[in-house]
Motif scaffolding. Sequence first.
Motif, short mmCIF file in Angstrom:
data_model
loop_
_atom_site.label_atom_id
_atom_site.label_comp_id
_atom_site.label_asym_id
_atom_site.label_seq_id
_atom_site.Cartn_x
_atom_site.Cartn_y
_atom_site.Cartn_z
N VAL A 1 0.86 -1.19 0.00
CA VAL A 1 0.00 0.00 0.00
C VAL A 1 0.89 1.24 0.00
CG1 VAL A 1 -1.68 1.35 1.30
CG2 VAL A 1 -1.94 -1.13 1.13
N ILE A 2 0.69 2.09 -0.99
CA ILE A 2 1.44 3.35 -1.11
C ILE A 2 0.49 4.49 -0.73
CG2 ILE A 2 2.76 4.84 -2.65
CD1 ILE A 2 3.18 2.39 -4.47
N GLN A 3 0.79 5.18 0.35
CA GLN A 3 0.00 6.34 0.77
C GLN A 3 0.67 7.62 0.27
OE1 GLN A 3 -0.06 6.02 5.03
NE2 GLN A 3 -1.53 4.32 5.06
N TYR A 4 -0.15 8.56 -0.19
CA TYR A 4 0.40 9.82 -0.71
C TYR A 4 -0.68 10.89 -0.68
CZ TYR A 4 -2.11 8.81 -5.09
OH TYR A 4 -3.07 8.55 -6.03
N HIS A 5 -0.31 12.11 -1.03
CA HIS A 5 -1.25 13.22 -1.13
C HIS A 5 -1.20 13.81 -2.54
CE1 HIS A 5 -1.50 12.99 3.23
NE2 HIS A 5 -2.48 13.88 3.20
#
Length: 537
Positions: free
Chosen positions: A296-300
Amino acid sequence: MKKYIFIISAVFLTLLSCDKDYNSIGSNIIGEGNYNFEKYEAQNIKAYTKPTGAVQSNNLPINALGVFQNPFFGQNVASFVTQVELDDTDPILGYDIEMQSIDSVYLYIPYFSHLDPNNDAVGNDPNLYILDSISGDSQLPFDLKIYESGYYLANNDVNDPTQGQKYFSDEKSTIENNLVSTPLNNSSDVLQNNNFLFSNDEIIIYETDGNGQKVDNEGNPVTDPADWVIKDRMDPGMWLDLDKNFFLNKVLLANSNNLLNNNNFKEYFRGLYFQVNPIASNAAQAQMDFSKGYIVIQYHSKADTNSTTELKKKTLKLNLKGNTINFFENTNSSNYQTILDASDPVNGDATLALRGQVGSGAFIELFDQNELDNLRSKNWLINDAILTINVKDLGQTNASRIYLYDATNNTYIYDYYLDPTTNYDNKLNKYTFGGLLENNSETGEKKYRIKITSHIRNLLNTDVDELAENVLLGLVVTEDINVSTLRSIKNTTTFGNELIPTSSIMGPTGTVLYGTNVSAADIAKKMKLDIYYTEPK
């Protein structure tokens, strides 16, 4: 041929329903045979051990990872490489993509586990789990590093595109010579890398605010764990925090064409390599279903290019799917190597050694031609046939099950095919066919027994040539009795056959057995085949 199989199936099921000596699910022990019948013991059975050498280890149903030191066989180290796929292709990532301090990239692969019967967790308490399919000492660490692989794992053979590509267990250097990143599991927590441990802890994810602080039901930051709001509970598994900058540049900022579909993506991002290095001679090795794993890659990012648009948190998921290879490195003990060196296909062996993964199997010849001709002339009605193989205790940890197959035609024998029995634990399916480890609690003696009634019935009494063939039998350990497919041997001269059961490659366990060319002192332990029959009137 199909008609004949149907008739045999019907007869077998009828006998199974009437035979009171057949194994029950609870006991996992084959009956001793019906003593209302006459018994014949095969006179010229011969068995010998052969090392497998490197085996085809790509796209196995279950893969191994870690370090296992068998007390008798020696050390085994298992590493692994897999392709990676986008969960959603051609994703809409947004604009002005960035990773903030509260964002993370993590990898999760569930272990095989079950709830501890003593679990009494309530509320926010973590549940207690027991890990399954772990060999060795899970309290001892090993060094685990995860790299980006620059080697493309092909679907089809370059020289013959009609054939699937084969990769073998000794081709680790092919991947290691093409690594294109520094270690990605670079967390300051050494339990995720330099001192990795398989943990049975439940993984709990809590709700957080915009600053990453855990919150209560009203969204207020709180410090008391009893007030934290649980967002998700996950079974024990490999949880690794990965390098955020790598995934920002490699995936989130990639050319959109590389994310258009998974063919493009797997050519661009060629996979992840799980490199295992021992710290001590022993640790633990797990059998894992990597295809259940994901990143899972979290980003904004912004929804549009408007400079006043708010950055929103988003996620992108990658699945550990596609082509895989398991690599195995053995350091054989001197005692195990002595058995391999003493292999005698002419006279048979006193001791047999079966070892999974890159190890060894045994071959069995049930009859010579004179004995076979004599038995065929008697026209006996075969009621039962049991192959008994006694365990030779040389300090090893014994495999829980062994598997007998047709090594001449590289297929299962009919008793395996015709056995419909099942169990709540699917590793105990086909328990009438047998091969399960039996332990006499009073004497400490251990043995395996396998029912081969249909095989002997066909061998002695049928007119169908292919069923009457006096085939060479193979004997290996099995990680999963439900898997009957076979894989290629890299050096067929080493093993003496082109193929080996897939199930024997999936686990590191082994067992040592009494063979057929035993000393006078061990004659009672010799491998034997008992045939129960009725003479024609």
